[in-house]
Design a protein around this motif. Structure first.
Motif, PDB file in Angstrom:
ATOM      1  N   ASP A  17       0.806  -1.216   0.000  1.00  0.00           N
ATOM      2  CA  ASP A  17       0.000   0.000   0.000  1.00  0.00           C
ATOM      3  C   ASP A  17       0.848   1.279   0.000  1.00  0.00           C
ATOM      4  O   ASP A  17       0.529   2.250   0.670  1.00  0.00           O
ATOM      5  CB  ASP A  17      -0.980  -0.014   1.190  1.00  0.00           C
ATOM      6  CG  ASP A  17      -2.124   0.974   0.966  1.00  0.00           C
ATOM      7  OD1 ASP A  17      -2.381   1.321  -0.208  1.00  0.00           O
ATOM      8  OD2 ASP A  17      -2.715   1.422   1.963  1.00  0.00           O
ATOM      9  N   TYR A  18       1.935   1.245  -0.742  1.00  0.00           N
ATOM     10  CA  TYR A  18       2.785   2.432  -0.970  1.00  0.00           C
ATOM     11  C   TYR A  18       3.435   2.959   0.316  1.00  0.00           C
ATOM     12  O   TYR A  18       3.649   4.159   0.454  1.00  0.00           O
ATOM     13  CB  TYR A  18       2.012   3.521  -1.713  1.00  0.00           C
ATOM     14  CG  TYR A  18       1.469   3.021  -3.023  1.00  0.00           C
ATOM     15  CD1 TYR A  18       2.302   2.909  -4.136  1.00  0.00           C
ATOM     16  CD2 TYR A  18       0.157   2.590  -3.135  1.00  0.00           C
ATOM     17  CE1 TYR A  18       1.825   2.393  -5.331  1.00  0.00           C
ATOM     18  CE2 TYR A  18      -0.331   2.064  -4.324  1.00  0.00           C
ATOM     19  CZ  TYR A  18       0.508   1.977  -5.421  1.00  0.00           C
ATOM     20  OH  TYR A  18       0.042   1.460  -6.607  1.00  0.00           O
ATOM     21  N   LYS A  19       3.738   2.043   1.234  1.00  0.00           N
ATOM     22  CA  LYS A  19       4.516   2.448   2.419  1.00  0.00           C
ATOM     23  C   LYS A  19       5.936   2.743   1.920  1.00  0.00           C
ATOM     24  O   LYS A  19       6.548   1.929   1.233  1.00  0.00           O
ATOM     25  CB  LYS A  19       4.493   1.287   3.431  1.00  0.00           C
ATOM     26  CG  LYS A  19       5.174   1.606   4.733  1.00  0.00           C
ATOM     27  CD  LYS A  19       4.891   0.477   5.750  1.00  0.00           C
ATOM     28  CE  LYS A  19       5.632   0.676   7.040  1.00  0.00           C
ATOM     29  NZ  LYS A  19       7.089   0.537   6.921  1.00  0.00           N
ATOM     30  N   ALA A  20       6.483   3.943   2.307  1.00  0.00           N
ATOM     31  CA  ALA A  20       7.812   4.331   1.767  1.00  0.00           C
ATOM     32  C   ALA A  20       8.890   3.477   2.461  1.00  0.00           C
ATOM     33  O   ALA A  20       8.748   3.171   3.641  1.00  0.00           O
ATOM     34  CB  ALA A  20       8.042   5.806   2.083  1.00  0.00           C
ATOM     35  N   GLY A  21       9.975   3.082   1.795  1.00  0.00           N
ATOM     36  CA  GLY A  21      10.508   3.546   0.545  1.00  0.00           C
ATOM     37  C   GLY A  21      11.084   4.959   0.565  1.00  0.00           C
ATOM     38  O   GLY A  21      11.688   5.426   1.509  1.00  0.00           O
ATOM     39  N   PHE A  22      10.897   5.524  -0.543  1.00  0.00           N
ATOM     40  CA  PHE A  22      11.371   6.890  -0.803  1.00  0.00           C
ATOM     41  C   PHE A  22      10.109   7.750  -0.852  1.00  0.00           C
ATOM     42  O   PHE A  22       9.259   7.567  -1.729  1.00  0.00           O
ATOM     43  CB  PHE A  22      12.139   6.902  -2.123  1.00  0.00           C
ATOM     44  CG  PHE A  22      12.789   8.225  -2.446  1.00  0.00           C
ATOM     45  CD1 PHE A  22      13.650   8.845  -1.547  1.00  0.00           C
ATOM     46  CD2 PHE A  22      12.548   8.854  -3.660  1.00  0.00           C
ATOM     47  CE1 PHE A  22      14.258  10.060  -1.849  1.00  0.00           C
ATOM     48  CE2 PHE A  22      13.149  10.067  -3.975  1.00  0.00           C
ATOM     49  CZ  PHE A  22      14.005  10.661  -3.065  1.00  0.00           C
ATOM     50  N   THR A  23       9.982   8.658   0.107  1.00  0.00           N
ATOM     51  CA  THR A  23       8.711   9.373   0.229  1.00  0.00           C
ATOM     52  C   THR A  23       8.504  10.381  -0.911  1.00  0.00           C
ATOM     53  O   THR A  23       9.460  10.879  -1.507  1.00  0.00           O
ATOM     54  CB  THR A  23       8.630  10.155   1.558  1.00  0.00           C
ATOM     55  OG1 THR A  23       9.637  11.168   1.555  1.00  0.00           O
ATOM     56  CG2 THR A  23       8.787   9.248   2.765  1.00  0.00           C
ATOM     57  N   ALA A  24       7.234  10.707  -1.137  1.00  0.00           N
ATOM     58  CA  ALA A  24       6.893  11.731  -2.133  1.00  0.00           C
ATOM     59  C   ALA A  24       7.494  13.075  -1.714  1.00  0.00           C
ATOM     60  O   ALA A  24       7.927  13.859  -2.567  1.00  0.00           O
ATOM     61  CB  ALA A  24       5.378  11.836  -2.257  1.00  0.00           C
ATOM     62  N   ALA A  25       7.565  13.346  -0.406  1.00  0.00           N
ATOM     63  CA  ALA A  25       8.148  14.614   0.074  1.00  0.00           C
ATOM     64  C   ALA A  25       9.623  14.709  -0.293  1.00  0.00           C
ATOM     65  O   ALA A  25      10.112  15.776  -0.684  1.00  0.00           O
ATOM     66  CB  ALA A  25       7.975  14.724   1.591  1.00  0.00           C
TER      67      ALA A  25
ATOM     68  N   THR B  98       3.754   9.212   1.823  1.00  0.00           N
ATOM     69  CA  THR B  98       3.522   8.023   0.977  1.00  0.00           C
ATOM     70  C   THR B  98       4.730   7.811   0.073  1.00  0.00           C
ATOM     71  O   THR B  98       5.424   8.767  -0.291  1.00  0.00           O
ATOM     72  CB  THR B  98       2.273   8.280   0.090  1.00  0.00           C
ATOM     73  OG1 THR B  98       1.174   8.543   0.956  1.00  0.00           O
ATOM     74  CG2 THR B  98       1.936   7.108  -0.812  1.00  0.00           C
ATOM     75  N   ASP B  99       4.980   6.572  -0.318  1.00  0.00           N
ATOM     76  CA  ASP B  99       6.048   6.340  -1.287  1.00  0.00           C
ATOM     77  C   ASP B  99       5.769   7.115  -2.577  1.00  0.00           C
ATOM     78  O   ASP B  99       4.609   7.278  -2.972  1.00  0.00           O
ATOM     79  CB  ASP B  99       6.169   4.844  -1.608  1.00  0.00           C
ATOM     80  CG  ASP B  99       7.391   4.591  -2.459  1.00  0.00           C
ATOM     81  OD1 ASP B  99       8.483   4.531  -1.889  1.00  0.00           O
ATOM     82  OD2 ASP B  99       7.261   4.516  -3.705  1.00  0.00           O
ATOM     83  N   PHE B 100       6.840   7.567  -3.232  1.00  0.00           N
ATOM     84  CA  PHE B 100       6.640   8.437  -4.411  1.00  0.00           C
ATOM     85  C   PHE B 100       5.934   7.717  -5.550  1.00  0.00           C
ATOM     86  O   PHE B 100       5.293   8.368  -6.384  1.00  0.00           O
ATOM     87  CB  PHE B 100       7.966   9.073  -4.861  1.00  0.00           C
ATOM     88  CG  PHE B 100       8.863   8.210  -5.689  1.00  0.00           C
ATOM     89  CD1 PHE B 100       9.506   7.108  -5.146  1.00  0.00           C
ATOM     90  CD2 PHE B 100       9.092   8.501  -7.030  1.00  0.00           C
ATOM     91  CE1 PHE B 100      10.352   6.306  -5.909  1.00  0.00           C
ATOM     92  CE2 PHE B 100       9.930   7.718  -7.812  1.00  0.00           C
ATOM     93  CZ  PHE B 100      10.563   6.619  -7.252  1.00  0.00           C
ATOM     94  N   SER B 101       5.999   6.376  -5.583  1.00  0.00           N
ATOM     95  CA  SER B 101       5.300   5.635  -6.645  1.00  0.00           C
ATOM     96  C   SER B 101       3.779   5.671  -6.440  1.00  0.00           C
ATOM     97  O   SER B 101       3.018   5.387  -7.372  1.00  0.00           O
ATOM     98  CB  SER B 101       5.782   4.181  -6.699  1.00  0.00           C
ATOM     99  OG  SER B 101       5.547   3.531  -5.461  1.00  0.00           O
ATOM    100  N   GLY B 102       3.346   6.068  -5.230  1.00  0.00           N
ATOM    101  CA  GLY B 102       1.910   6.161  -4.933  1.00  0.00           C
ATOM    102  C   GLY B 102       1.220   7.273  -5.708  1.00  0.00           C
ATOM    103  O   GLY B 102      -0.016   7.384  -5.678  1.00  0.00           O
ATOM    104  N   ILE B 103       1.979   8.083  -6.439  1.00  0.00           N
ATOM    105  CA  ILE B 103       1.364   9.163  -7.236  1.00  0.00           C
ATOM    106  C   ILE B 103       0.400   8.583  -8.277  1.00  0.00           C
ATOM    107  O   ILE B 103      -0.481   9.295  -8.799  1.00  0.00           O
ATOM    108  CB  ILE B 103       2.448  10.071  -7.878  1.00  0.00           C
ATOM    109  CG1 ILE B 103       1.830  11.412  -8.294  1.00  0.00           C
ATOM    110  CG2 ILE B 103       3.165   9.386  -9.036  1.00  0.00           C
ATOM    111  CD1 ILE B 103       2.830  12.528  -8.510  1.00  0.00           C
TER     112      ILE B 103
END
Ligand code: NAD
Length: 296
Positions: free
Chosen positions: A234-242, A283-288
């Motif tokens: 469920d898009y747990k970061a990883g590399f965050t969108a921020a 959220t992980d950046f892939s969650g976009i």
């Protein structure tokens, strides 16, 4: 073995400093947060009460701070590190910051006769813990050669990218590619869904065709094709969108200053800003992909 000062013991700096301890170096750490210092002490390091204490009488000083203003203030502010470190101290700034500040601080260090490199990393917290980070290093040859054995205790791939600031330049250029390519892959999956094309089919075809890229084959933004990608949790970061937004902003700042045309980088920045404003910064950046789907 070296005596090392380490300032900024956060999510990245903490485990990086712990790996220096593990490699047998004597490490004095400082952070503004007591919790970060306590955690570092548990790994075998020594904590100090001030940044000046951590940087006094050391062979090497490493910093891992949030942004350019922290780096500028700590090194070149009144009573800053450039005034307090011993004459032969090697300075390594691993923070991800703007190219202009990296070059400005490196020039001030050179003015004091000090070797300095900018050495931002990729690999995230997992890479910091495992000691497998990639370091992109900017600075003079001699400073790079001095820094290499220290960086090798924290990373696996150490690349000399050129003079001062070029480590930062490499990092933001790479991450601009990543931000743009992730959006491209997300758009392709969102379109495929509307067209009735199965995720796995698109993956199987594109990963063997000209759409192949890291965002698709290693970090696939839909669950299934790459079981280790954040889409499967469920898009747990990883590399965050921020974090991605921070790097895209740095790339735009550098583009403006250098007079380079980066229209897709600019658009990627505005899409990640929108995603963050929607409360998805952690959220992980892939969650976009969720935002792009919702706009369809
Ligand atoms: P973080 O916020 O967890 O850690 C930064 C630490 O610096 C904090 O503990 C803070 O208290 C400390 N600090 C700030 N100003 C200070 C000062 N003047 N003196 C002493 N300590 C000070 O951030 P992080 O995730 O560890 O990231 C650090 C850097 O690494 C950033 O530049 C970031 O862009 C970069 N980076 C992070 C990641 C990642 O996945 N987290 C990946 C690659 C690069």
């Amino acid at each position: 073995m070296a005596t090392i000062g380490f300032i900024g013991l956060g999510n990245m700096g903490g485990p990086m400093a712990a790996n220096l301890v593990k490699a047998g170096h004597q490490v004095k750490g400082f952070d503004l947060m007591d919790a970060a210092k306590s955690k570092f002490v548990e790994t075998g390091g020594t904590a100090t009460g001030t940044a000046a204490e951590a940087s006094a009488e050391v062979d090497v000083l490493v910093t891992m701070l949030p942004a350019g203003r922290h780096v500028r203030e700590l090194y070149t502010g009144a009573g800053g590190l450039l005034e307090t470190v011993a004459p032969k101290t090697l300075l390594i700034d691993c923070s991800t910051i703007d190219v202009a500040t990296a070059r400005e601080v490196a020039a001030a260090a050179a003015g004091q006769g000090l070797d300095m490199v900018d050495a931002p990393v990729s690999g995230g917290v997992g890479g910091a813990e495992a000691g497998t980070l990639t370091f992109m290093v900017g600075g003079e040859d001699q400073a790079f050669e001095r820094a290499r054995p220290i960086l090798e205790a924290m990373g696996k791939t150490i690349v000399h990218a050129g003079g001062a600031g070029n480590g930062q330049a490499a990092k933001i250029c790479n991450n601009m590619v990543l931000g743009i390519s992730m959006i491209a892959v997300c758009e392709a999956f969102a379109l495929a869904e509307k067209l009735g094309l199965d995720h796995q089919k698109l993956f199987d075809i594109s990963s063997k065709a000209s759409g192949q890229c890291w965002s698709l084959t290693t970090y696939c933004p839909v669950p299934g094709p790459v079981p280790t990608s954040p889409a499967n949790r469920d898009y747990k970061a990883g590399f965050t969108a921020a974090m991605m937004l921070k790097d895209l902003r740095l790339a735009q700042e550098a583009s403006r200053e250098a007079g380079a045309a980066t229209p897709l980088g600019k658009h990627a920045e505005s899409l990640y800003a929108e995603f963050e404003e929607g409360g998805q910064g952690a959220t992980d950046f892939s969650g976009i992909i969720k935002m792009l789907r919702a706009q369809g």
